[in-house]
Design an enzyme around this catalytic site. Structure first.
Site, PDB file in Angstrom:
ATOM      1  N   SER A   1      12.818  75.214  62.997  1.00  0.00           N
ATOM      2  CA  SER A   1      13.153  76.414  62.222  1.00  0.00           C
ATOM      3  C   SER A   1      14.293  76.055  61.276  1.00  0.00           C
ATOM      4  CB  SER A   1      13.613  77.508  63.201  1.00  0.00           C
ATOM      5  OG  SER A   1      14.175  78.599  62.498  1.00  0.00           O
TER       6      SER A   1
ATOM      7  N   TYR B   1      18.517  80.632  70.524  1.00  0.00           N
ATOM      8  CA  TYR B   1      17.423  80.172  69.650  1.00  0.00           C
ATOM      9  C   TYR B   1      17.865  78.918  68.894  1.00  0.00           C
ATOM     10  CZ  TYR B   1      13.493  80.617  66.320  1.00  0.00           C
ATOM     11  OH  TYR B   1      12.354  80.397  65.567  1.00  0.00           O
TER      12      TYR B   1
HETATM   13  N1  LIG Z   1       8.447  83.862  62.156  1.00  0.00           N
HETATM   14  C1  LIG Z   1       9.529  83.228  61.761  1.00  0.00           C
HETATM   15  O1  LIG Z   1      10.321  83.757  60.977  1.00  0.00           O
HETATM   16  C2  LIG Z   1       9.799  81.825  62.239  1.00  0.00           C
HETATM   17  C3  LIG Z   1      10.796  81.109  61.578  1.00  0.00           C
HETATM   18  C4  LIG Z   1      11.074  79.819  62.003  1.00  0.00           C
HETATM   19  C5  LIG Z   1      10.395  79.265  63.057  1.00  0.00           C
HETATM   20  N2  LIG Z   1       9.436  79.995  63.695  1.00  0.00           N
HETATM   21  C6  LIG Z   1       8.750  79.360  64.821  1.00  0.00           C
HETATM   22  O2  LIG Z   1       7.363  79.327  64.563  1.00  0.00           O
HETATM   23  C7  LIG Z   1       6.660  79.267  65.809  1.00  0.00           C
HETATM   24  C8  LIG Z   1       5.540  80.292  65.792  1.00  0.00           C
HETATM   25  O3  LIG Z   1       6.123  81.575  65.715  1.00  0.00           O
HETATM   26  P1  LIG Z   1       5.467  82.808  64.935  1.00  0.00           P
HETATM   27  O4  LIG Z   1       6.476  83.327  64.012  1.00  0.00           O
HETATM   28  O5  LIG Z   1       4.137  82.445  64.445  1.00  0.00           O
HETATM   29  O6  LIG Z   1       5.410  83.863  66.134  1.00  0.00           O
HETATM   30  P2  LIG Z   1       4.189  84.580  66.896  1.00  0.00           P
HETATM   31  O7  LIG Z   1       4.828  85.429  67.932  1.00  0.00           O
HETATM   32  O8  LIG Z   1       3.279  85.195  65.909  1.00  0.00           O
HETATM   33  O9  LIG Z   1       3.431  83.344  67.571  1.00  0.00           O
HETATM   34  C9  LIG Z   1       3.938  82.656  68.695  1.00  0.00           C
HETATM   35  C10 LIG Z   1       2.780  82.417  69.659  1.00  0.00           C
HETATM   36  O10 LIG Z   1       3.288  81.660  70.774  1.00  0.00           O
HETATM   37  C11 LIG Z   1       2.723  82.213  71.952  1.00  0.00           C
HETATM   38  N3  LIG Z   1       3.539  81.911  73.116  1.00  0.00           N
HETATM   39  C12 LIG Z   1       4.739  82.448  73.445  1.00  0.00           C
HETATM   40  N4  LIG Z   1       5.157  81.943  74.618  1.00  0.00           N
HETATM   41  C13 LIG Z   1       4.219  81.048  75.027  1.00  0.00           C
HETATM   42  C14 LIG Z   1       4.084  80.216  76.157  1.00  0.00           C
HETATM   43  N5  LIG Z   1       5.020  80.213  77.136  1.00  0.00           N
HETATM   44  N6  LIG Z   1       2.984  79.439  76.261  1.00  0.00           N
HETATM   45  C15 LIG Z   1       2.018  79.462  75.292  1.00  0.00           C
HETATM   46  N7  LIG Z   1       2.085  80.256  74.214  1.00  0.00           N
HETATM   47  C16 LIG Z   1       3.183  81.029  74.077  1.00  0.00           C
HETATM   48  C17 LIG Z   1       2.660  83.717  71.677  1.00  0.00           C
HETATM   49  O11 LIG Z   1       1.760  84.368  72.555  1.00  0.00           O
HETATM   50  C18 LIG Z   1       2.223  83.739  70.227  1.00  0.00           C
HETATM   51  O12 LIG Z   1       0.810  83.763  70.099  1.00  0.00           O
HETATM   52  C19 LIG Z   1       7.707  79.493  66.887  1.00  0.00           C
HETATM   53  O13 LIG Z   1       8.068  78.248  67.454  1.00  0.00           O
HETATM   54  C20 LIG Z   1       8.866  80.101  66.132  1.00  0.00           C
HETATM   55  O14 LIG Z   1      10.095  79.864  66.753  1.00  0.00           O
HETATM   56  C21 LIG Z   1       9.115  81.268  63.309  1.00  0.00           C
END
Ligand SMILES: NC(=O)c1ccc[n+]([C@@H]2O[C@H](COP(=O)([O-])OP(=O)(O)OC[C@H]3O[C@@H](n4cnc5c(N)ncnc54)[C@H](O)[C@@H]3O)[C@@H](O)[C@H]2O)c1
Length: 276
Positions: free
Chosen positions: A145, A158
């Site tokens: 991130s 985080y």
């Molecule tokens: N959305 C943002 O602004 C953002 C920014 C930077 C980084 N990220 C990172 O991107 C990645 C994806 O996040 P996103 O924004 O698409 O969120 P999201 O919530 O849409 O997707 C995350 C997915 O991970 C799954 N998940 C959670 N815990 C789990 C576990 N223990 N085992 C298996 N699956 C699990 C959830 O069910 C979900 O489908 C994450 O690592 C997040 O930290 C997101």
């Protein structure tokens, strides 16, 4: 790694039921790859599987908690029954906690470290050795991130997990280079996904109005996960080690490199605004 045609290649994506993982799995399928995807969300996973099949690709879907060593081992075993080694593994599953260190319980720490840090270690541990043994090119994508290089007191736990993912990825980049395997740490900024609804808010931030403020802020920002997926594919093609995604992620990246003192001042001001 060339991504023009991924026919005959296999890509693993964790957390592929939603958001960035879902869109990137679909982008790989559109380029011709077969997929192996996992998530905790079984309904979302089944829907993702159908969308991948509709693109004419084969897909293995499995309910897996990435924090659970045995479940990840079983998932990897199932994948390796189909192919000797995968071509790309994307450790994407992740969760967030909003709030400062002093409001974060040890249970919160276990939860987020288990998924965001140990989950990525599991993905690397169970998939990379076969890629190395096979001795062909491949790629590891670890989703960190912008919070993996710029810290704020509203994201203490985080930040700890995402810095760890970036550090591991840098070390892996060196270690896997002689094996022809690339590594990319993906560092998105503010992306409109369901993560804002699922984030654990702690301390002063644990208020419904704070949640709505975050959700609507991300919606207004309007950077969608399909745009992240496109940029991830570009970063893999260029074997970019650190891939900031979205303008604010790039801004923070340059501030961290060239004016870290200014970044600290901005973080302090933002924490004050958030009421800490
Ligand atoms: N959305 C943002 O602004 C953002 C920014 C930077 C980084 N990220 C990172 O991107 C990645 C994806 O996040 P996103 O924004 O698409 O969120 P999201 O919530 O849409 O997707 C995350 C997915 O991970 C799954 N998940 C959670 N815990 C789990 C576990 N223990 N085992 C298996 N699956 C699990 C959830 O069910 C979900 O489908 C994450 O690592 C997040 O930290 C997101």
């Amino acid at each position: 790694m060339k991504l023009d045609s991924l026919a005959g290649k296999t890509v693993v994506v964790t957390g592929a039921a939603s958001g960035i993982g879902l869109e990137t799995a679909l982008a790989f399928a559109e380029r011709g790859a077969d997929l192996a995807i996992c998530d905790l969300d079984e309904a979302g996973l089944a829907a993702a599987g159908k969308r991948i099949e509709a693109l004419g690709r084969s897909v293995l879907t499995r309910r897996v908690d990435v924090a659970d060593r045995d479940e990840m081992q079983a998932f990897a075993d199932a994948v390796h029954e189909r192919v000797e080694a995968v071509d790309i593994v994307m450790n994407n599953a992740g969760v967030a906690i909003g709030g400062p260190f002093l409001s974060t319980s040890l249970d919160d720490w276990n939860w987020i470290l288990g998924i965001n840090t140990v989950g990525v270690v599991h993905g690397c541990h169970f998939f990379i050795p076969n890629m190395v043994k096979r001795g062909k090119d491949g790629h590891v994508i670890n989703v960190s991130s912008a919070a993996g290089y710029s810290a704020s007191s509203t994201l203490a736990a985080y930040n700890a997990t995402k810095f760890s993912v970036l550090g591991l990825s840098e070390a892996l980049w060196d270690e896997l280079q002689p094996h022809g395997i690339g590594v990319t740490a993906v560092c998105p900024g503010i992306i409109d996904t369901p993560i804002t609804r699922n984030t654990r808010l702690v301390g002063e931030m644990d208020k419904p109005e704070k949640r709505e403020e975050i959700v609507s802020g991300y919606q207004r920002r309007g950077y969608t996960p399909d745009r992240v997926a496109k940029n991830i594919l570009k970063a893999v093609e260029r074997n970019r080690l650190v891939a900031p995604i979205s303008p604010e992620a790039w801004g923070l990246y340059y501030l961290k490199r060239f004016a870290p003192w200014l970044l600290r001042r901005i973080s302090l001001a933002m924490a004050k605004r958030a009421g800490q």
